[in-house]
Write an enzyme that holds these catalytic residues in place. Sequence first.
Site, PDB file in Angstrom:
ATOM      1  N   ASN A  76       1.110  -1.146  -0.169  1.00  0.00           N
ATOM      2  CA  ASN A  76       0.044   0.156   0.129  1.00  0.00           C
ATOM      3  C   ASN A  76       0.789   1.312  -0.067  1.00  0.00           C
ATOM      4  O   ASN A  76       2.173   1.021  -0.190  1.00  0.00           O
ATOM      5  CB  ASN A  76      -1.050  -0.027   1.222  1.00  0.00           C
ATOM      6  CG  ASN A  76      -0.089  -0.268   2.476  1.00  0.00           C
ATOM      7  OD1 ASN A  76       0.602   0.838   2.869  1.00  0.00           O
ATOM      8  ND2 ASN A  76      -0.535  -1.253   3.406  1.00  0.00           N
ATOM      9  N   LYS A 125       9.666 -16.420 -11.050  1.00  0.00           N
ATOM     10  CA  LYS A 125       9.086 -15.090 -11.477  1.00  0.00           C
ATOM     11  C   LYS A 125       7.883 -15.949 -12.490  1.00  0.00           C
ATOM     12  O   LYS A 125       8.138 -16.733 -13.311  1.00  0.00           O
ATOM     13  CB  LYS A 125       9.941 -14.261 -12.289  1.00  0.00           C
ATOM     14  CG  LYS A 125       9.158 -13.233 -12.862  1.00  0.00           C
ATOM     15  CD  LYS A 125      10.151 -12.292 -13.783  1.00  0.00           C
ATOM     16  CE  LYS A 125       9.635 -11.226 -14.651  1.00  0.00           C
ATOM     17  NZ  LYS A 125      10.432 -10.516 -15.379  1.00  0.00           N
ATOM     18  N   LYS A 169     -12.725  -3.510  18.276  1.00  0.00           N
ATOM     19  CA  LYS A 169     -11.137  -4.006  18.759  1.00  0.00           C
ATOM     20  C   LYS A 169     -10.975  -3.578  20.301  1.00  0.00           C
ATOM     21  O   LYS A 169      -9.503  -3.822  20.572  1.00  0.00           O
ATOM     22  CB  LYS A 169      -9.937  -3.480  17.793  1.00  0.00           C
ATOM     23  CG  LYS A 169     -10.554  -3.853  16.326  1.00  0.00           C
ATOM     24  CD  LYS A 169      -9.485  -3.631  15.160  1.00  0.00           C
ATOM     25  CE  LYS A 169     -10.146  -4.152  13.826  1.00  0.00           C
ATOM     26  NZ  LYS A 169      -9.222  -4.027  12.657  1.00  0.00           N
ATOM     27  N   ASP A 193      -4.432  -6.011   4.651  1.00  0.00           N
ATOM     28  CA  ASP A 193      -5.513  -7.211   5.312  1.00  0.00           C
ATOM     29  C   ASP A 193      -5.576  -8.556   4.646  1.00  0.00           C
ATOM     30  O   ASP A 193      -6.189  -9.623   5.146  1.00  0.00           O
ATOM     31  CB  ASP A 193      -6.837  -6.360   4.974  1.00  0.00           C
ATOM     32  CG  ASP A 193      -7.221  -5.064   5.854  1.00  0.00           C
ATOM     33  OD1 ASP A 193      -6.452  -4.976   6.793  1.00  0.00           O
ATOM     34  OD2 ASP A 193      -7.730  -4.163   5.435  1.00  0.00           O
ATOM     35  N   PHE A 226      -5.049   3.394  14.505  1.00  0.00           N
ATOM     36  CA  PHE A 226      -5.090   4.315  13.674  1.00  0.00           C
ATOM     37  C   PHE A 226      -6.052   3.889  12.657  1.00  0.00           C
ATOM     38  O   PHE A 226      -6.452   2.566  12.263  1.00  0.00           O
ATOM     39  CB  PHE A 226      -3.847   4.558  12.835  1.00  0.00           C
ATOM     40  CG  PHE A 226      -3.033   5.543  13.479  1.00  0.00           C
ATOM     41  CD1 PHE A 226      -2.855   6.944  12.788  1.00  0.00           C
ATOM     42  CD2 PHE A 226      -2.493   5.696  14.835  1.00  0.00           C
ATOM     43  CE1 PHE A 226      -2.057   7.931  13.377  1.00  0.00           C
ATOM     44  CE2 PHE A 226      -1.781   6.803  15.099  1.00  0.00           C
ATOM     45  CZ  PHE A 226      -1.457   7.712  14.446  1.00  0.00           C
ATOM     46  N   LYS A 255     -14.606   0.905  14.822  1.00  0.00           N
ATOM     47  CA  LYS A 255     -13.305   0.080  15.074  1.00  0.00           C
ATOM     48  C   LYS A 255     -12.827  -0.063  16.433  1.00  0.00           C
ATOM     49  O   LYS A 255     -12.166  -0.662  17.005  1.00  0.00           O
ATOM     50  CB  LYS A 255     -12.261   0.745  14.153  1.00  0.00           C
ATOM     51  CG  LYS A 255     -10.728   0.046  14.175  1.00  0.00           C
ATOM     52  CD  LYS A 255     -10.014   0.698  13.015  1.00  0.00           C
ATOM     53  CE  LYS A 255      -8.650   0.066  12.941  1.00  0.00           C
ATOM     54  NZ  LYS A 255      -7.762   0.509  11.668  1.00  0.00           N
TER      55      LYS A 255
END
Length: 401
Positions: free
Chosen positions: A209, A289, A341, A279, A323, A337
């Site tokens: 990301n 490859k 959590k 995730d 975060f 969240k």
Amino acid sequence: MLQNKKILLAVTGGIAVYKACDLTSKLTQKGADVRVIMTESACEFVSPLTFQALSRNPVYTDTFDEKDPKKIAHIDLADWAEIAIIAPATANTLSKVANGLGDDMLTTTLLATRATIYVAPAMNVHMYQNKAVIENMKKLTNFGYNFIEPGAGYLACGYVGKGRLEEPTTIIEVIEKHENKKGILKGKKVLITAGPTREGVDPVRFFSNRSTGKMGFALAEVAANFGAEVILVSGPVDLEVKNTHIKQIKVVTAEEMYQAVHENYAFADIVIKAAAVADYRPKQTHDQKMKKSDDALIFEMERTKDILKSLGEKKDKQFLVGFAAETENQIANGKRKLIKKNLDAIVINNVSEAGAGFGTDTNIVTYLDKNLKEHPFSIDSKEAISEKIYNQIIKTIKDEA
């Protein structure tokens, strides 16, 4: 704050030396033990005897003037100091110190000291704006030096602009404020995650990301500056840890980050999970490859372990902060969240907002505590945002004690 503090005042050659006399007097009145080093040029403006009278201590001007044969003066002075202040700091001295040059009593002592160093520049406005000077100041900032910016106004050279040594009262206020902050996390052990993870496809490709780790690294640096013992678990990033009180553990995959965090979880009083962990990961990977073809390529993905949720389930004494990087309904998503959590707080930002996305030096966040009270922090540097986050954490911990 400065009572009985051992302060080394490094005075370099500029017309603003007269203000350093006032600074010496005010520091002494605050109860500080002040010792002054002067460059040869500084002595052309003000006699060392003036500083000796104001500080009630010997003044150092010559590397080879060993006042006590049992000690090496510049090393003894460097070890003695708790705080060092370069005021005024000329462009010449900034260049020397930034490049590790020690050719007189002042520079050799500064190179040897482990004290917290504050720098108050004073020079012509065009000198202050010179690219070489700016580069040297950036380098010293990266080394951990604390700059007190000069004021703007009429300069001795006749120009009007930025370059005038800040007033002694302001210099002292800045130092006191900074010294007061340094102890707010003393004795605390802080565990932080930062950056992205990479989930391999083959020896060449991976899924990842846009996270750069800047927010997590800022949180780690500020925590260490505030006196904490810090463990930073970081994914693959192009950043370097600056503070020697930070232990960095480098990982690549989400599984490696999960293991590293859980191995150090019991150590921590405060845990801030700022990393952008993948995730999902490819269910199948390849040792060689993959060759391209004309057909569409489909990957079957599987869930990675939810690190933050697992920490919430195991939480004991830890103050756990997550975060949430969102692009819509950020507050509502952040609240869900936090509750799901079992967090003590969550820091929410809209990464599509200008100044708050991945890779920026600034951020715009909302700190949400476990009572769902919102504390919005407007755009600021990631270091300044980190300070505000810790202030909220410490306030909550104290209120619950």
